[in-house]
Design a protein around this motif. Sequence first.
Motif, PDB file in Angstrom:
ATOM      1  N   PHE A 188      -4.437  -0.737   7.502  1.00 31.07           N
ATOM      2  CA  PHE A 188      -3.507  -1.687   6.881  1.00 31.07           C
ATOM      3  C   PHE A 188      -3.006  -2.688   7.913  1.00 31.07           C
ATOM      4  O   PHE A 188      -2.940  -3.891   7.641  1.00 31.07           O
ATOM      5  N   PHE A 189      -2.653  -2.225   9.107  1.00 35.59           N
ATOM      6  CA  PHE A 189      -2.188  -3.140  10.154  1.00 35.59           C
ATOM      7  C   PHE A 189      -3.258  -4.190  10.459  1.00 35.59           C
ATOM      8  O   PHE A 189      -2.967  -5.385  10.587  1.00 35.59           O
ATOM      9  N   GLU A 190      -4.483  -3.744  10.598  1.00 33.57           N
ATOM     10  CA  GLU A 190      -5.554  -4.651  11.022  1.00 33.57           C
ATOM     11  C   GLU A 190      -5.875  -5.707   9.978  1.00 33.57           C
ATOM     12  O   GLU A 190      -6.445  -6.749  10.306  1.00 33.57           O
ATOM     13  N   ALA A 191      -5.489  -5.471   8.730  1.00 34.74           N
ATOM     14  CA  ALA A 191      -5.723  -6.470   7.685  1.00 34.74           C
ATOM     15  C   ALA A 191      -4.936  -7.749   7.939  1.00 34.74           C
ATOM     16  O   ALA A 191      -5.283  -8.816   7.428  1.00 34.74           O
ATOM     17  N   PHE A 192      -3.867  -7.663   8.745  1.00 30.54           N
ATOM     18  CA  PHE A 192      -3.034  -8.837   9.017  1.00 30.54           C
ATOM     19  C   PHE A 192      -3.525  -9.629  10.217  1.00 30.54           C
ATOM     20  O   PHE A 192      -3.140 -10.777  10.397  1.00 30.54           O
ATOM     21  N   ALA A 193      -4.327  -9.025  11.045  1.00 33.70           N
ATOM     22  CA  ALA A 193      -4.798  -9.726  12.243  1.00 33.70           C
ATOM     23  C   ALA A 193      -6.194  -9.231  12.584  1.00 33.70           C
ATOM     24  O   ALA A 193      -6.371  -8.469  13.537  1.00 33.70           O
ATOM     25  N   VAL A 241       0.846  -1.180   0.000  1.00 38.22           N
ATOM     26  CA  VAL A 241       0.000   0.000   0.000  1.00 38.22           C
ATOM     27  C   VAL A 241       0.890   1.240   0.000  1.00 38.22           C
ATOM     28  O   VAL A 241       2.015   1.208   0.499  1.00 38.22           O
ATOM     29  N   VAL A 242       0.400   2.300  -0.596  1.00 34.35           N
ATOM     30  CA  VAL A 242       1.061   3.605  -0.537  1.00 34.35           C
ATOM     31  C   VAL A 242       0.301   4.457   0.472  1.00 34.35           C
ATOM     32  O   VAL A 242      -0.907   4.686   0.296  1.00 34.35           O
TER      33      VAL A 242
END
Length: 398
Positions: free
Chosen positions: A382-387, A186-187
Amino acid sequence: MSAADQAGGAEPMHVLHVSHTGHRGGAELALARLLATERSWTATLCCPPGGDAFDGLATQGVTVDQRLPRLPVGGTRSRSPMLAARYIAALRAAASTLRCSPWFGRADLIHANTAAAGIICALANRGRQVPLVVHLRDLVTPESMGRFGYTAFTRLALPHVDGVIANSQATLASAADRLPAGVRRVVLQSPSGLRHRVTEPQVRSQVRAIGMVGRLQRWKGQHVFLRAFADVFRGTDCRAYLAGAPLFEETAYEQELRLLAVDLGIADQVSFLGHVDDVPSFIDSVDVLVHASVRPEPLGQTVLQALAHAKPLIATEGGGPSEWIRSGVNGLLVPPDRPEELAAALRKLAGSRELRVELATGAAATPGILSDAACAMAHAAFFEAFAPAAGSIQREGR
């Protein structure tokens, strides 16, 4: 709402942020601004001791652990096999320290703030399943990172990342062919200290103050700016203001700049201000802001700050600045490392208040510039997309 203030529901995601230095640089200040906002995640920062980039974060609810070992200065650009070996050894030592940290075992996500931090985190994360996101704040090229730094980063870090955040499309494109398939990317705009946007430009009748913000580094082009300024304003009542300080091995460049000002006959017209904490106020105080990097800038936070403050702006083309500036509309773009071209642009602006008003008005209307709070929300998504169920994930040490 900050993580500490969240009421009920799942436990906030725990993000471990890793920086390879505590000294002030663009990457470190961007991270400090991000962590100083009201976040939806619980933040821990691991970095080496020394420097003041992260001072005050503890009062913002951030746990700061300064036990990482310092890295040798100049290691990424060294041609010395001995220094390169020392640098790799220091990276491995930092990785071992990070791996043994209790915060590492509790993290739902690791966020490496720079390429060097990315190597440390990738080495520490071998054999573990904690998602690793690396922030790309420099163009991933040998020219920008140094040949050794580029090789180390692309071989030791990038093959092992789960996601990357780039500060511009140009930065992301520079790494695209080195990223494994399926890596989230992501940018996102880096926080630039934006508190408010100027919507009604204040343009003075004459140009009396021209400013430049940035660490005193040769590639930032302060020498190009001084040569261009001398060409146009030598012997006038216009002054040049350099906001920024050197770090480590760059102190010789500051002395070179001071001697250059003497040689150019403008020493009494140039002010070296050192590091400036209140950049927005500095930008408001000048009539024109200059960005003079001699190679493509990955983002150019100064450019965003100038646009947000509706300031007449000249920047070098390429990289991030070209993604934000439409030359002749909200700023002027000039070729890099061409003092005569920069001088022509300065002369053009100094000679036309009408043009300065036009560019300032265009800057005020530039879309997409985010406040620091909005930047934090974008990073959180973006962080929350991983967990997505971070609160229920049980890591080592929980």
